[in-house]
Structure formats: structure tokens, C-alpha cells
Design a protein around this motif. Structure first.
Motif, PDB file in Angstrom:
ATOM      1  N   LEU A 224     -12.422   7.696  10.481  1.00 33.47           N
ATOM      2  CA  LEU A 224     -11.248   7.970  11.309  1.00 33.47           C
ATOM      3  C   LEU A 224     -10.010   8.243  10.463  1.00 33.47           C
ATOM      4  O   LEU A 224      -9.172   9.077  10.821  1.00 33.47           O
ATOM      5  N   GLN A 225      -9.899   7.548   9.346  1.00 32.78           N
ATOM      6  CA  GLN A 225      -8.772   7.818   8.454  1.00 32.78           C
ATOM      7  C   GLN A 225      -8.970   9.137   7.706  1.00 32.78           C
ATOM      8  O   GLN A 225      -8.036   9.933   7.565  1.00 32.78           O
ATOM      9  N   HIS A 226     -10.188   9.352   7.226  1.00 32.52           N
ATOM     10  CA  HIS A 226     -10.486  10.575   6.470  1.00 32.52           C
ATOM     11  C   HIS A 226     -10.287  11.821   7.339  1.00 32.52           C
ATOM     12  O   HIS A 226      -9.960  12.906   6.826  1.00 32.52           O
ATOM     13  N   ALA A 227     -10.465  11.677   8.642  1.00 31.40           N
ATOM     14  CA  ALA A 227     -10.309  12.806   9.563  1.00 31.40           C
ATOM     15  C   ALA A 227      -8.891  13.375   9.541  1.00 31.40           C
ATOM     16  O   ALA A 227      -8.675  14.547   9.869  1.00 31.40           O
ATOM     17  N   ARG A 228      -7.915  12.559   9.128  1.00 31.66           N
ATOM     18  CA  ARG A 228      -6.506  12.993   9.138  1.00 31.66           C
ATOM     19  C   ARG A 228      -6.078  13.647   7.820  1.00 31.66           C
ATOM     20  O   ARG A 228      -4.925  14.052   7.688  1.00 31.66           O
ATOM     21  N   THR A 229      -6.978  13.730   6.857  1.00 36.89           N
ATOM     22  CA  THR A 229      -6.608  14.156   5.504  1.00 36.89           C
ATOM     23  C   THR A 229      -5.882  15.494   5.479  1.00 36.89           C
ATOM     24  O   THR A 229      -4.851  15.642   4.808  1.00 36.89           O
ATOM     25  N   ALA A 230      -6.375  16.485   6.203  1.00 32.38           N
ATOM     26  CA  ALA A 230      -5.802  17.837   6.138  1.00 32.38           C
ATOM     27  C   ALA A 230      -4.383  17.903   6.684  1.00 32.38           C
ATOM     28  O   ALA A 230      -3.643  18.857   6.376  1.00 32.38           O
ATOM     29  N   ALA A 231      -3.973  16.918   7.484  1.00 30.32           N
ATOM     30  CA  ALA A 231      -2.649  16.958   8.110  1.00 30.32           C
ATOM     31  C   ALA A 231      -1.636  16.041   7.428  1.00 30.32           C
ATOM     32  O   ALA A 231      -0.479  15.971   7.854  1.00 30.32           O
ATOM     33  N   ARG A 232      -2.021  15.370   6.357  1.00 31.02           N
ATOM     34  CA  ARG A 232      -1.168  14.335   5.778  1.00 31.02           C
ATOM     35  C   ARG A 232      -0.082  14.871   4.852  1.00 31.02           C
ATOM     36  O   ARG A 232       0.859  14.160   4.516  1.00 31.02           O
ATOM     37  N   PHE A 233      -0.203  16.134   4.416  1.00 27.59           N
ATOM     38  CA  PHE A 233       0.799  16.727   3.536  1.00 27.59           C
ATOM     39  C   PHE A 233       1.171  18.114   4.044  1.00 27.59           C
ATOM     40  O   PHE A 233       0.335  18.835   4.605  1.00 27.59           O
ATOM     41  N   SER A 234       2.439  18.464   3.829  1.00 30.36           N
ATOM     42  CA  SER A 234       2.880  19.803   4.187  1.00 30.36           C
ATOM     43  C   SER A 234       2.380  20.800   3.148  1.00 30.36           C
ATOM     44  O   SER A 234       1.806  20.411   2.121  1.00 30.36           O
ATOM     45  N   ALA A 235       2.616  22.074   3.390  1.00 35.20           N
ATOM     46  CA  ALA A 235       2.173  23.108   2.449  1.00 35.20           C
ATOM     47  C   ALA A 235       2.847  22.973   1.101  1.00 35.20           C
ATOM     48  O   ALA A 235       2.306  23.390   0.075  1.00 35.20           O
ATOM     49  N   THR A 236       4.038  22.347   1.077  1.00 31.73           N
ATOM     50  CA  THR A 236       4.772  22.159  -0.177  1.00 31.73           C
ATOM     51  C   THR A 236       4.504  20.798  -0.805  1.00 31.73           C
ATOM     52  O   THR A 236       5.153  20.426  -1.782  1.00 31.73           O
ATOM     53  N   GLY A 237       3.559  20.032  -0.230  1.00 39.34           N
ATOM     54  CA  GLY A 237       3.170  18.762  -0.826  1.00 39.34           C
ATOM     55  C   GLY A 237       3.950  17.564  -0.346  1.00 39.34           C
ATOM     56  O   GLY A 237       3.804  16.469  -0.905  1.00 39.34           O
ATOM     57  N   GLU A 238       4.777  17.718   0.685  1.00 35.16           N
ATOM     58  CA  GLU A 238       5.546  16.575   1.200  1.00 35.16           C
ATOM     59  C   GLU A 238       4.689  15.749   2.152  1.00 35.16           C
ATOM     60  O   GLU A 238       3.837  16.272   2.873  1.00 35.16           O
ATOM     61  N   ILE A 239       4.940  14.437   2.165  1.00 36.29           N
ATOM     62  CA  ILE A 239       4.213  13.539   3.063  1.00 36.29           C
ATOM     63  C   ILE A 239       4.601  13.824   4.516  1.00 36.29           C
ATOM     64  O   ILE A 239       5.785  13.975   4.839  1.00 36.29           O
ATOM     65  N   VAL A 240       3.596  13.900   5.373  1.00 39.82           N
ATOM     66  CA  VAL A 240       3.829  14.055   6.817  1.00 39.82           C
ATOM     67  C   VAL A 240       3.389  12.761   7.485  1.00 39.82           C
ATOM     68  O   VAL A 240       2.206  12.391   7.410  1.00 39.82           O
ATOM     69  N   LEU A 241       4.338  12.067   8.097  1.00 38.82           N
ATOM     70  CA  LEU A 241       4.014  10.799   8.747  1.00 38.82           C
ATOM     71  C   LEU A 241       3.053  11.015   9.908  1.00 38.82           C
ATOM     72  O   LEU A 241       2.985  12.104  10.490  1.00 38.82           O
ATOM     73  N   LEU A 242       2.334   9.951  10.266  1.00 40.39           N
ATOM     74  CA  LEU A 242       1.307  10.034  11.298  1.00 40.39           C
ATOM     75  C   LEU A 242       1.859  10.630  12.592  1.00 40.39           C
ATOM     76  O   LEU A 242       1.238  11.503  13.203  1.00 40.39           O
ATOM     77  N   GLU A 243       3.028  10.184  13.002  1.00 38.88           N
ATOM     78  CA  GLU A 243       3.579  10.645  14.284  1.00 38.88           C
ATOM     79  C   GLU A 243       4.000  12.114  14.243  1.00 38.88           C
ATOM     80  O   GLU A 243       4.166  12.743  15.294  1.00 38.88           O
ATOM     81  N   ASP A 244       4.181  12.663  13.043  1.00 44.86           N
ATOM     82  CA  ASP A 244       4.593  14.064  12.913  1.00 44.86           C
ATOM     83  C   ASP A 244       3.446  14.993  12.550  1.00 44.86           C
ATOM     84  O   ASP A 244       3.644  16.213  12.407  1.00 44.86           O
ATOM     85  N   GLN A 245       2.240  14.468  12.401  1.00 42.61           N
ATOM     86  CA  GLN A 245       1.120  15.295  11.955  1.00 42.61           C
ATOM     87  C   GLN A 245       0.639  16.238  13.050  1.00 42.61           C
ATOM     88  O   GLN A 245       0.724  15.929  14.248  1.00 42.61           O
ATOM     89  N   ASP A 246       0.112  17.376  12.608  1.00 45.11           N
ATOM     90  CA  ASP A 246      -0.504  18.339  13.516  1.00 45.11           C
ATOM     91  C   ASP A 246      -1.907  17.827  13.852  1.00 45.11           C
ATOM     92  O   ASP A 246      -2.830  17.935  13.050  1.00 45.11           O
TER      93      ASP A 246
END
Length: 398
Positions: A224-246
Motif C-alpha cells: 500500500l505504501q509502495h503503490a504511492r511511489t510514483a506520486a511522491r515527488f514532483s517532476a523537479t524532485g520536490e516532495i509532494v505530501l500525501l494530501e496533495d498527491q495525484d
């Protein structure tokens, strides 16, 4: 390491052999390219290096009896034959159980396994345990000395022994998973395979213990955690918080498998910490948007987890849910007593700074954010905190 240890039955010899093989690989592979099977190459070269070292030591020892010298068995050829026929990749799981021997305290078991099996550095292991590097180095050294002193057998444990060591092995696998999961955008290509390896080993573990709900919970949590991997960083490498993830970028296949495993585990009616953590991850996975998240249920699950684990990190995570339900002041009151125990923990100061900022206590928030940046493990973590500081500066300028 698992294959070398199986043949030499000595931890130091296996480690030295592996290091020698790695050095030779660094010298040969850049010029000649990697071999068809890199793992087999490392095992064979490491084996030969250890045998050469043993021969060198024997030159300085008295000759054995004539009967021994006349032994016609070719021990080295037999060794090579066993090596060629070995399914050495699954030796990793076997080695985990060996490192998690009951002769060692649990903290030493996990630290030794992280160092020997997964090759993590002392600094990485120290961060996982929230202790200093010096303390962790001593812990690993003591574990190795205890293995040698007590002549811990390097045989595969039987079913009863495996069951006794299961909790330590499960904890080890989750720490390996987290080491890969915590990689930033820049280091993710190198460290992300740790997540895949931890998942693979957890699947093997579940095959050994197919009716153990906590192992189902552990594997479900990883998936379940690994499933979120692709959404955890923006294209420029910035952290994307869980509530803001696509959430459309989350892997539905891993989520479906994780949810099915969790449901199966819960039917056993024997709850444990991994099942509870997986249930928290499942609530996020089942929410189509961040606004639909059931924070009240997450708060109750964290409260249950506090009873099971009594860890300051669990309370810190619960504070996020409390802030959503009862506001930042209640969450801040919850984490303030944790300051001393989490004085070296990046996330504590990040959460504290964010809560203080929401309460309008900007000077205190700035101090917390500065401390978080000093403790950041990756550039992405530091950049994420700097965004808060930039917002503070902008508010001050107004």
C-alpha cells in the motif's frame, strides 16, 4: 554474503571475501562491462579470495599430519560444485534468520542483519533506530563479537526456530523497505530496489508462514505504501505530501493486492502492529480524494498502535490526524512531551514547525524549521522545509 557464509561458516571471512570481490568488480567492470550474472561472479571471486587468504595463513602454520596431507578428496572442487548448483538468491532470506539468532538481543539482531544482509551503512541504520552513529557502530561490533564467541551455527533454522525469530526478521524487512522508500528523487533510482527486495522477501516469508496474519499485514503495508511511489515527488524532485498527491498515479494493482491481504489478515482476529499500520494505509488508499479521508478512524488506529508499540514516532504520526480533527493546538500539546526523545528526528521539527505556523507563532516556527533543515537526510527534505521558511519571510515582508 548468504552464499559465502554458507560455505565458509564464518561471518568475518564471508564479509572480507565479499569486500575483496566488490573491490575487484570496481576495478574490472567499468573497463570490461559487468558479467552476465553479477551475483555469481561476486560469489566465485569472493570465494577464491577467501581461499587464497586461507592458503597464505597456512604457510605460516605447522604442516598437518601425513594422513591429512594424503587425503585424496579435492575439497576446493567440491566447494565449487556446491556453489554452481546453489540457488544462492534465496540465501538472503536464510541469512536473515541466521542474523536474527536468539543468542543476540533483538536490537543487535536487526542492526547486524541490516549491515550484513542489506549492506546499509552505519549512518543509515543509526537513523532507522534514532541513535547516534557511534552507538550503532558499537552495537554492530558487539553483535559480531557475540556471534563469534557463542559459535552461533550458520545452518538454516528449523520450523520451530524460524517461528521464534519471525518478529525480528519482519522488523528487519520493514526497515529495509523504509530505507528504500525514504530515498529522495535524486537517490531513488539507486535505493528504490530496496523496496522491491523487501517486498520479495516478505512474499517468501509469507510462503513459510501462510497462516500468520502479521506477515500478511506487513506485506500489505509495504504494498500500500509502495503503490504511492510514483506520486511522491514532483517532476523537479520536490516532495509532494500525501494530501496533495495525484491519486490517479497510485498503482491500483498494488493497492488491490494490499487490501486483499489486509482483509485476509483481519479475518484471523489476531491484530498486530503491522496490521494496524496497514489499516491506516488502507484508509488513505480507499479515499478517492484527500477530503474523503476518515481522520477519526485513523486517529483511533494510531491510538491502538500507541498501546502496541509505545513509540514516540507513532505519537508524532497520530498528531497529524489530531490536527485534522481537533486543530493544531491539540496536536502540538500531544507532541511537546516528545521533544527530548525526538531531538534528532527531522520529522518532529517539521511537524512542530508546521503546527506553530498554523497557530501564528512564527518566530518559534522558524526555529523549528531551521532545526529540521539541519537534520534533513536528503536535499528534497531540506527544500520542502525551506518552502515554509520562504512563506514565513513573505509574511514578514507584508
Amino acid at each position: 554474503m548468504g552464499a559465502l557464509l554458507r560455505y565458509f561458516r564464518d561471518l568475518d571471512t564471508a564479509e572480507e571475501a565479499f569486500q575483496e570481490a566488490s573491490l575487484k568488480a570496481l576495478g574490472h567492470w567499468p573497463r570490461q562491462g559487468p558479467p552476465r550474472d553479477p551475483a555469481a561472479w561476486l560469489i566465485l571471486v569472493g570465494r577464491n579470495a577467501a581461499l587464497d587468504a586461507a592458503r597464505h595463513r597456512r604457510r605460516e602454520e605447522p604442516l598437518p599430519d601425513e594422513d591429512d596431507l594424503s587425503d585424496r578428496e579435492d575439497a576446493e572442487a567440491a566447494l565449487a560444485e556446491r556453489l554452481d548448483d546453489a540457488h544462492y538468491r534465496d540465501d538472503i532470506l536464510r541469512l536473515l534468520f541466521i542474523c536474527c539468532h536468539p543468542e543476540l538481543p533483538a536490537t543487535q539482531q536487526i542492526a547486524l542483519a541490516l549491515r550484513v544482509v542489506s549492506g546499509l551503512g552505519v549512518a543509515q541504520i543509526a537513523r532507522a533506530f534514532l541513535v547516534g552513529e557511534g552507538a550503532m557502530e558499537q552495537r554492530i561490533t558487539r553483535a559480531k563479537a557475540r556471534v563469534a564467541r557463542n559459535r552461533v551455527p550458520f545452518e538454516a533454522p528449523g520450523p520451530a526456530e524460524r517461528a521464534e525469530r519471525l518478529a525480528a526478521v519482519a522488523a528487519m524487512l520493514y526497515l529495509v523497505f523504509n530505507e528504500g522508500y525514504s530515498a529522495d528523487h535524486a537517490t531513488s533510482p539507486a535505493r528504490a530496489p530496496l523496496c522491491d527486495e523487501a517486498v520479495r522477501l516478505a512474499r517468501l516469508l509469507l510462503r513459510l508462514f501462510p497462516a500468520e496474519p502479521e506477515i500478511m499485514g506487513l506485506l500489505a503495508l509495504m504494498l500500500l505504501q509502495h503503490a504511492r511511489t510514483a506520486a511522491r515527488f514532483s517532476a523537479t524532485g520536490e516532495i509532494v505530501l500525501l494530501e496533495d498527491q495525484d491519486r490517479s498515479a497510485w498503482d491500483p494493482r498494488l493497492i488491490a493486492e494490499g487490501l486483499a491481504l489486509l482483509d485476509k489478515a483481519m479475518r484471523h482476529a489476531r491484530p498486530g502492529p503491522y496490521q494496524v499500520q496497514a489499516a491506516i494505509a488502507a484508509l488513505h488508499a480507499r479515499s478517492r480524494t484527500a477530503a474523503e479521508t476518515d481522520w477519526a478512524q485513523i486517529d483511533r488506529l494510531y491510538a491502538t498502535l500507541e498501546i502496541m508499540l509505545a513509540s514516540p514516532v507513532v505519537t508524532l504520526n497520530r498528531a497529524v490526524a489530531v490536527a485534522k480533527l481537533r486543530g493544531p493546538e491539540a496536536a502540538l500539546a500531544l507532541i511537546e512531551p516528545l521533544g527530548e526523545r525526538l531531538s534528532g528526528y527531522f520529522h518532529f521539527f517539521g511537524v512542530r514547525g508546521a503546527l506553530l505556523l498554523r497557530l501564528g507563532r512564527r518566530d518559534e516556527a522558524r526555529i523549528a524549521f531551521d532545526r529540521a533543515i539541519a537534520l534533513a537526510r536528503t536535499p528534497a527534505e531540506a527544500a520542502h522545509i525551506r518552502q515554509h521558511l520562504d512563506r514565513l519571510e513573505a509574511q514578514a515582508a507584508e
